[in-house]
Design a protein around this motif. Structure first.
Motif, PDB file in Angstrom:
ATOM      1  N   GLU A  80       0.815  -1.287   0.007  1.00 60.24           N
ATOM      2  CA  GLU A  80       0.149   0.103   0.082  1.00 60.24           C
ATOM      3  C   GLU A  80       0.731   1.254   0.149  1.00 60.24           C
ATOM      4  O   GLU A  80       0.597   2.139  -0.363  1.00 60.24           O
ATOM      5  CB  GLU A  80      -1.006   0.117   1.258  1.00 60.24           C
ATOM      6  N   GLU A  81       1.966   1.219   0.792  1.00 60.16           N
ATOM      7  CA  GLU A  81       2.883   2.245   0.928  1.00 60.16           C
ATOM      8  C   GLU A  81       3.665   2.606  -0.504  1.00 60.16           C
ATOM      9  O   GLU A  81       3.627   3.715  -0.914  1.00 60.16           O
ATOM     10  CB  GLU A  81       3.807   2.111   1.954  1.00 60.16           C
ATOM     11  N   ARG A 104       1.031   4.239  -2.867  1.00 58.85           N
ATOM     12  CA  ARG A 104       1.031   5.622  -2.355  1.00 58.85           C
ATOM     13  C   ARG A 104       2.262   6.718  -2.996  1.00 58.85           C
ATOM     14  O   ARG A 104       2.183   7.691  -3.473  1.00 58.85           O
ATOM     15  CB  ARG A 104       0.685   5.714  -0.994  1.00 58.85           C
TER      16      ARG A 104
END
Length: 62
Positions: free
Chosen positions: A38-39, A42
């Protein structure tokens, strides 16, 4: 476990790069992998946003 444990705020999952992984369970490792993926998404989105902004700025000065 107490009766009101679910009322307690959950700790935010954090991963420190280079930390010892030997004490983590398979589920914990899976959670950390998901967190890091997820990071990455992002970070890539922010990089794309900044690249587009930079390209637009460079286009003004040509």
């Amino acid at each position: 476990m107490g009766l009101f444990d679910e009322d307690q705020p959950k700790k935010k999952l954090v991963h420190e790069i280079g930390s010892d992984l030997s004490l983590l369970s398979v589920d914990e490792l899976t959670q950390r992998i998901a967190l890091l993926k997820e990071e990455i998404v992002r970070l890539e989105a922010e990089r794309e946003r900044k690249s587009a902004s930079r390209s637009a700025a460079e286009g003004l000065f040509r």
